[in-house]
Design a protein around this motif. Structure first.
Motif, PDB file in Angstrom:
ATOM      1  N   ARG A  78       0.848  -1.198   0.000  1.00  0.00           N
ATOM      2  CA  ARG A  78       0.000   0.000   0.000  1.00  0.00           C
ATOM      3  C   ARG A  78       0.881   1.244   0.000  1.00  0.00           C
ATOM      4  O   ARG A  78       2.004   1.219   0.501  1.00  0.00           O
ATOM      5  CB  ARG A  78      -0.898   0.020   1.259  1.00  0.00           C
ATOM      6  N   ASP A  79       0.333   2.331  -0.525  1.00  0.00           N
ATOM      7  CA  ASP A  79       1.043   3.605  -0.566  1.00  0.00           C
ATOM      8  C   ASP A  79       0.871   4.306   0.785  1.00  0.00           C
ATOM      9  O   ASP A  79      -0.172   4.902   1.044  1.00  0.00           O
ATOM     10  CB  ASP A  79       0.464   4.446  -1.717  1.00  0.00           C
ATOM     11  N   HIS A  80       1.897   4.236   1.609  1.00  0.00           N
ATOM     12  CA  HIS A  80       1.805   4.781   2.969  1.00  0.00           C
ATOM     13  C   HIS A  80       1.963   6.302   3.017  1.00  0.00           C
ATOM     14  O   HIS A  80       1.855   6.896   4.083  1.00  0.00           O
ATOM     15  CB  HIS A  80       2.821   4.091   3.886  1.00  0.00           C
ATOM     16  N   ALA A  81       2.225   6.918   1.862  1.00  0.00           N
ATOM     17  CA  ALA A  81       2.366   8.376   1.820  1.00  0.00           C
ATOM     18  C   ALA A  81       1.034   9.062   1.496  1.00  0.00           C
ATOM     19  O   ALA A  81       0.939  10.279   1.475  1.00  0.00           O
ATOM     20  CB  ALA A  81       3.430   8.774   0.807  1.00  0.00           C
ATOM     21  N   THR A  82       0.010   8.264   1.200  1.00  0.00           N
ATOM     22  CA  THR A  82      -1.325   8.811   0.936  1.00  0.00           C
ATOM     23  C   THR A  82      -2.276   8.333   2.029  1.00  0.00           C
ATOM     24  O   THR A  82      -2.457   7.131   2.213  1.00  0.00           O
ATOM     25  CB  THR A  82      -1.835   8.350  -0.448  1.00  0.00           C
ATOM     26  N   ILE A  83      -2.854   9.275   2.748  1.00  0.00           N
ATOM     27  CA  ILE A  83      -3.744   8.925   3.863  1.00  0.00           C
ATOM     28  C   ILE A  83      -5.158   9.422   3.572  1.00  0.00           C
ATOM     29  O   ILE A  83      -5.365  10.610   3.322  1.00  0.00           O
ATOM     30  CB  ILE A  83      -3.256   9.550   5.193  1.00  0.00           C
ATOM     31  N   MET A  84      -6.118   8.505   3.579  1.00  0.00           N
ATOM     32  CA  MET A  84      -7.515   8.908   3.427  1.00  0.00           C
ATOM     33  C   MET A  84      -8.159   8.986   4.812  1.00  0.00           C
ATOM     34  O   MET A  84      -8.125   8.026   5.572  1.00  0.00           O
ATOM     35  CB  MET A  84      -8.291   7.912   2.561  1.00  0.00           C
ATOM     36  N   VAL A 140      -3.201  14.031   1.866  1.00  0.00           N
ATOM     37  CA  VAL A 140      -4.256  13.628   2.795  1.00  0.00           C
ATOM     38  C   VAL A 140      -5.581  13.853   2.080  1.00  0.00           C
ATOM     39  O   VAL A 140      -5.891  14.967   1.651  1.00  0.00           O
ATOM     40  CB  VAL A 140      -4.193  14.435   4.119  1.00  0.00           C
ATOM     41  N   ILE A 141      -6.333  12.778   1.882  1.00  0.00           N
ATOM     42  CA  ILE A 141      -7.631  12.866   1.206  1.00  0.00           C
ATOM     43  C   ILE A 141      -8.728  12.911   2.269  1.00  0.00           C
ATOM     44  O   ILE A 141      -8.872  11.962   3.048  1.00  0.00           O
ATOM     45  CB  ILE A 141      -7.861  11.641   0.293  1.00  0.00           C
ATOM     46  N   MET A 155     -12.877  20.932   6.783  1.00  0.00           N
ATOM     47  CA  MET A 155     -12.294  22.275   6.772  1.00  0.00           C
ATOM     48  C   MET A 155     -11.317  22.459   7.932  1.00  0.00           C
ATOM     49  O   MET A 155     -10.238  23.030   7.776  1.00  0.00           O
ATOM     50  CB  MET A 155     -13.409  23.346   6.869  1.00  0.00           C
ATOM     51  N   TYR A 156     -11.712  21.955   9.079  1.00  0.00           N
ATOM     52  CA  TYR A 156     -10.871  22.079  10.276  1.00  0.00           C
ATOM     53  C   TYR A 156      -9.518  21.389  10.057  1.00  0.00           C
ATOM     54  O   TYR A 156      -8.462  21.962  10.329  1.00  0.00           O
ATOM     55  CB  TYR A 156     -11.609  21.466  11.478  1.00  0.00           C
ATOM     56  N   ILE A 157      -9.560  20.169   9.541  1.00  0.00           N
ATOM     57  CA  ILE A 157      -8.321  19.404   9.320  1.00  0.00           C
ATOM     58  C   ILE A 157      -7.461  20.074   8.251  1.00  0.00           C
ATOM     59  O   ILE A 157      -6.238  20.179   8.391  1.00  0.00           O
ATOM     60  CB  ILE A 157      -8.648  17.946   8.935  1.00  0.00           C
ATOM     61  N   SER A 158      -8.120  20.549   7.189  1.00  0.00           N
ATOM     62  CA  SER A 158      -7.409  21.209   6.108  1.00  0.00           C
ATOM     63  C   SER A 158      -6.603  22.398   6.631  1.00  0.00           C
ATOM     64  O   SER A 158      -5.436  22.591   6.274  1.00  0.00           O
ATOM     65  CB  SER A 158      -8.424  21.656   5.056  1.00  0.00           C
ATOM     66  N   LYS A 159      -7.229  23.190   7.520  1.00  0.00           N
ATOM     67  CA  LYS A 159      -6.551  24.375   8.073  1.00  0.00           C
ATOM     68  C   LYS A 159      -5.355  23.988   8.937  1.00  0.00           C
ATOM     69  O   LYS A 159      -4.410  24.751   9.073  1.00  0.00           O
ATOM     70  CB  LYS A 159      -7.541  25.205   8.895  1.00  0.00           C
ATOM     71  N   LEU A 160      -5.398  22.805   9.530  1.00  0.00           N
ATOM     72  CA  LEU A 160      -4.280  22.358  10.363  1.00  0.00           C
ATOM     73  C   LEU A 160      -3.123  21.824   9.523  1.00  0.00           C
ATOM     74  O   LEU A 160      -1.963  22.019   9.859  1.00  0.00           O
ATOM     75  CB  LEU A 160      -4.745  21.234  11.316  1.00  0.00           C
ATOM     76  N   ARG A 167      -0.244  18.249   0.861  1.00  0.00           N
ATOM     77  CA  ARG A 167      -1.323  18.360  -0.119  1.00  0.00           C
ATOM     78  C   ARG A 167      -2.609  17.802   0.498  1.00  0.00           C
ATOM     79  O   ARG A 167      -2.630  16.647   0.936  1.00  0.00           O
ATOM     80  CB  ARG A 167      -0.946  17.563  -1.373  1.00  0.00           C
ATOM     81  N   VAL A 168      -3.644  18.633   0.529  1.00  0.00           N
ATOM     82  CA  VAL A 168      -4.914  18.207   1.119  1.00  0.00           C
ATOM     83  C   VAL A 168      -5.987  18.243   0.041  1.00  0.00           C
ATOM     84  O   VAL A 168      -6.169  19.255  -0.633  1.00  0.00           O
ATOM     85  CB  VAL A 168      -5.323  19.119   2.304  1.00  0.00           C
TER      86      VAL A 168
END
Ligand code: ZN
Length: 199
Positions: A78-84, A140-141, A155-160, A167-168
């Protein structure tokens, strides 16, 4: 006046407290359980107790699992650099069923909902931020639901995360508003993933 025995009333009360079970269903289930053979009832109660005792959070993504590390996190392919980021383990299972996603997950166990007193501290957001600081994360998806709570959480996570240069992205809408991810078919989910947009 009690129509049934006190034991049945108590059982109906406990069952009716479960999500999606109204009073009528609770009564139906209670009578069904009472009429079940003793060994079957024992097996059911033991299964519930075993699940409760043995299921835990994956130490990386916080999904529910029997092991220290869940099968997705343990898979080196699995691609561990991409987190959903998903709200719960059922949503994770829905995305796994599409067979289209090769990254890993982060399970929040809820969404921000000031109306019912769930703040960022009540769900696994801090753990996500720490994980992103610790690991080499490329994307981060945000795949929280398209409900008000899901959008607020995204939105909250994106701002953090964005100030940290990560990349969000957000899964495409087309997922019905307020729709629980687990009820959406695999094709729609796959499309929502393909059509994700930069935040
Ligand atoms: Zn995991």
């Amino acid at each position: 006046m009690d129509l049934y025995s006190g034991y049945i009333n108590k059982l109906v009360e406990e069952l009716a407290a479960l999500p999606g079970i109204g009073n009528k269903s609770a009564q139906r289930l209670a009578f069904h359980l009472i009429n079940m053979p003793e060994d079957k009832v024992k097996r059911l109660t033991q299964t519930i107790a075993d699940a409760k005792a043995n299921v835990r959070y994956c130490s990386e993504c916080y999904t529910l699992t029997d092991q220290e590390i869940c099968p997705v996190c343990a898979n080196e392919k699995r691609d561990h650099a991409t987190i959903m980021v998903v709200e719960n383990t059922r949503d994770l299972a829905a995305y796994e069923k599409t067979g289209k996603y090769q990254g890993v997950y982060h399970v929040l166990h809820g969404a921000i909902s000031p109306m019912i007193g769930i703040g960022p501290g009540e769900i696994k957001i801090k753990e996500l931020v720490e994980r992103c600081a610790r690991e080499d994360v490329h994307e981060v998806i945000l795949a929280t639901n398209s409900s008000l709570e899901g959008e607020t959480t995204a939105m909250y996570i994106s701002k953090l995360l964005k100030p940290a240069g990560i990349r969000v992205t957000r899964i495409a809408s087309g997922v019905p508003v307020g729709g629980d991810l687990e009820y959406i078919d695999e094709v729609t989910l796959g499309r929502a993933l393909d059509g994700r947009v930069e935040l």
